[in-house]
Design a protein around this motif. Structure first.
Motif, short mmCIF file in Angstrom:
data_model
loop_
_atom_site.label_atom_id
_atom_site.label_comp_id
_atom_site.label_asym_id
_atom_site.label_seq_id
_atom_site.Cartn_x
_atom_site.Cartn_y
_atom_site.Cartn_z
N PHE A 1 1.04 -1.23 0.05
CA PHE A 1 0.00 0.02 -0.03
C PHE A 1 0.94 1.25 -0.11
O PHE A 1 0.55 2.22 -0.58
CB PHE A 1 -0.72 0.04 1.15
N VAL A 2 1.95 1.32 0.94
CA VAL A 2 2.78 2.45 0.82
C VAL A 2 3.74 2.58 -0.43
O VAL A 2 3.63 3.86 -1.00
CB VAL A 2 3.96 2.20 2.09
N GLN A 3 4.01 1.49 -1.09
CA GLN A 3 4.77 1.55 -2.41
C GLN A 3 3.64 2.03 -3.60
O GLN A 3 4.02 3.27 -4.13
CB GLN A 3 5.11 0.26 -2.78
N ARG A 4 2.60 1.85 -3.41
CA ARG A 4 1.68 2.33 -4.61
C ARG A 4 1.33 3.70 -4.22
O ARG A 4 1.04 4.61 -4.95
CB ARG A 4 0.30 1.39 -4.56
N LEU A 5 0.93 4.06 -3.10
CA LEU A 5 0.71 5.36 -2.42
C LEU A 5 1.86 6.56 -3.06
O LEU A 5 1.80 7.54 -3.55
CB LEU A 5 0.72 5.50 -1.15
N ILE A 6 3.17 5.87 -2.69
CA ILE A 6 4.40 6.55 -3.21
C ILE A 6 4.48 6.77 -4.86
O ILE A 6 4.63 8.02 -5.23
CB ILE A 6 5.58 6.25 -2.63
N MET A 7 4.07 5.84 -5.34
CA MET A 7 3.91 5.99 -7.02
C MET A 7 2.94 6.70 -7.34
O MET A 7 3.30 7.55 -8.28
CB MET A 7 3.78 4.48 -7.63
N ILE A 8 1.71 6.85 -6.76
CA ILE A 8 0.59 7.56 -7.30
C ILE A 8 1.05 9.32 -6.85
O ILE A 8 0.63 10.20 -7.79
CB ILE A 8 -0.66 7.43 -6.48
N LEU B 1 4.06 10.49 -6.91
CA LEU B 1 5.15 10.62 -7.75
C LEU B 1 4.56 11.00 -8.98
O LEU B 1 5.15 12.18 -9.85
CB LEU B 1 6.16 9.73 -7.85
N HIS B 2 3.69 10.28 -9.53
CA HIS B 2 3.07 10.34 -10.71
C HIS B 2 2.23 11.80 -10.82
O HIS B 2 2.42 12.66 -11.70
CB HIS B 2 2.06 9.19 -10.84
N LEU B 3 1.49 12.31 -9.60
CA LEU B 3 0.86 13.34 -9.94
C LEU B 3 1.88 14.61 -10.01
O LEU B 3 1.43 15.73 -10.54
CB LEU B 3 -0.14 13.39 -8.41
N LEU B 4 2.85 14.38 -8.96
CA LEU B 4 3.81 15.63 -9.13
C LEU B 4 4.39 15.66 -10.36
O LEU B 4 4.55 16.84 -10.74
CB LEU B 4 4.85 15.25 -8.02
N ILE B 5 4.84 14.67 -11.16
CA ILE B 5 5.50 14.66 -12.35
C ILE B 5 4.65 15.32 -13.28
O ILE B 5 4.94 16.34 -14.26
CB ILE B 5 5.82 13.46 -13.00
N MET B 6 3.15 14.80 -13.36
CA MET B 6 2.19 15.61 -14.12
C MET B 6 1.80 16.79 -14.09
O MET B 6 1.87 17.91 -14.86
CB MET B 6 0.91 14.70 -14.04
#
Length: 256
Positions: free
Chosen positions: A202-209, A211-216
Motif C-alpha cells: 500500500f505504501v509503495q503504490r501510494l508513493i508511486m501515485i 510521484l505520478h501526480l507531481l510529475i504530471m
C-alpha cells in the motif's frame, strides 16, 4: 439399522427423480432455506434436531457420520446448517465414530467454510476452537495455535484457495460476517496479513501515485508556451509558387 440404511439407499434414486432440480439448487446454496432438510440418514436427522441421546445411540450401533447425502453434506454440515453447536464436539470427538472435519460437500465447502459462508458466528467459533491445539497455559493466559489449511486464502501449495474460509467471510453480506472479521483468529490473521504484506505494498503504490501526480503537475506548468512570431513560407503548386503568411496565436496556460 440395516433396514434403515437399506431404505435410505433406496430413497436416493427416488429423490434424484423427484427433487433433481432442488438438489442442484441446494448444492449451490447450502443454506437450504425454505426446505425441510434434515439429511437422508437417521444420524443426520438426530444431529439436525439436536438429539444427543439418539445420536449417541445410533453412533454406538455403527452409524457412519461421514456418509454424505445427495448434496454431499454429512453430519457436521447438518450441525452447521441447523446451528446445533452443542453437538459438534460430540460428533467430532466421538470415541467409536468420529466425524471428519475436512469433508467437503458438492459446493466444495467443509464445515468451517460452510459456517463462514452462512454467517454462523457461534458455530464458526466453536469449530475453530475445537481445531486448535493448546501449547501452554499460565494462569488465565493460554497460548493456542490454529491450523491455517482451508482458513487462509493461500493453500498449502502456494496457490490462492478461492474456497477458503477467509474469502467466504469477506464476500459475506450480513452483519454476522462483519462481526466475524473483527474477532478471534480471523481478526488476528487479517492484522498479520496487513503488517507482513499489505501495508508495504500500500505504501509503495501510494508513493508511486504521489510521484505520478507531481510529475504530471510539473510537466503541465513547465511546458513551453507557443510563440507569437509570424511564419512565412511558400507552397509549390505545379510550376507556380504561392506565398503564405501565418501567425501563431499565443497559448495561455491551462487553469488548474
Amino acid at each position: 439399522l440395516f433396514c434403515t440404511g437399506f431404505i435410505a439407499d433406496g430413497a436416493k434414486e427416488l429423490m434424484k427423480k423427484i427433487c433433481n432440480c432442488q438438489s442442484v439448487l441446494k448444492a449451490r446454496t447450502p443454506n437450504s432455506a425454505g426446505y425441510s432438510y434434515y439429511g437422508e440418514y437417521p444420524l443426520s436427522f438426530a444431529a439436525s434436531t439436536g438429539n444427543a441421546e439418539l445420536y449417541e445411540l445410533l453412533a454406538d450401533r455403527g452409524a457412519d457420520p461421514n456418509r454424505q447425502d445427495l448434496l454431499g453434506n454429512a453430519v457436521l454440515h447438518m450441525l452447521v446448517i441447523h446451528n446445533k453447536t452443542e453437538l459438534y464436539r460430540l460428533a467430532l470427538r466421538h470415541p467409536s465414530q468420529p466425524a471428519d472435519q475436512q469433508l467437503r460437500n458438492l459446493a466444495r465447502l467443509n464445515p468451517v467454510s460452510l459456517a463462514a459462508k452462512l454467517g454462523r458466528r457461534d458455530a464458526f467459533n466453536e469449530i475453530i476452537g475445537l481445531g486448535s491445539s493448546e501449547m501452554w497455559r499460565y494462569g488465565n493466559i493460554t497460548c493456542r495455535v490454529f491450523p491455517l489449511t482451508g482458513l487462509d486464502t493461500i493453500g498449502p501449495d502456494g496457490r490462492t484457495d478461492w474456497d477458503s474460509t477467509l474469502l467466504h467471510i469477506i464476500n459475506g453480506n450480513s452483519e454476522q460476517h462483519l462481526d466475524m472479521l473483527d474477532e478471534g483468529v480471523i481478526g488476528q490473521l487479517l492484522a498479520e496479513k496487513w503488517h507482513k504484506y499489505a501495508r508495504s505494498r500500500f505504501v509503495q503504490r501510494l508513493i508511486m501515485i504521489i510521484l505520478h501526480l507531481l510529475i504530471m503537475t510539473f510537466a503541465i506548468y513547465m511546458r513551453p508556451l507557443g510563440s507569437a512570431t509570424a511564419k512565412q513560407g511558400s507552397v509549390q503548386i505545379g510550376d507556380n509558387y504561392t506565398e503564405y503568411n501565418t501567425t501563431a496565436a499565443p497559448t495561455l496556460p491551462a487553469k488548474m
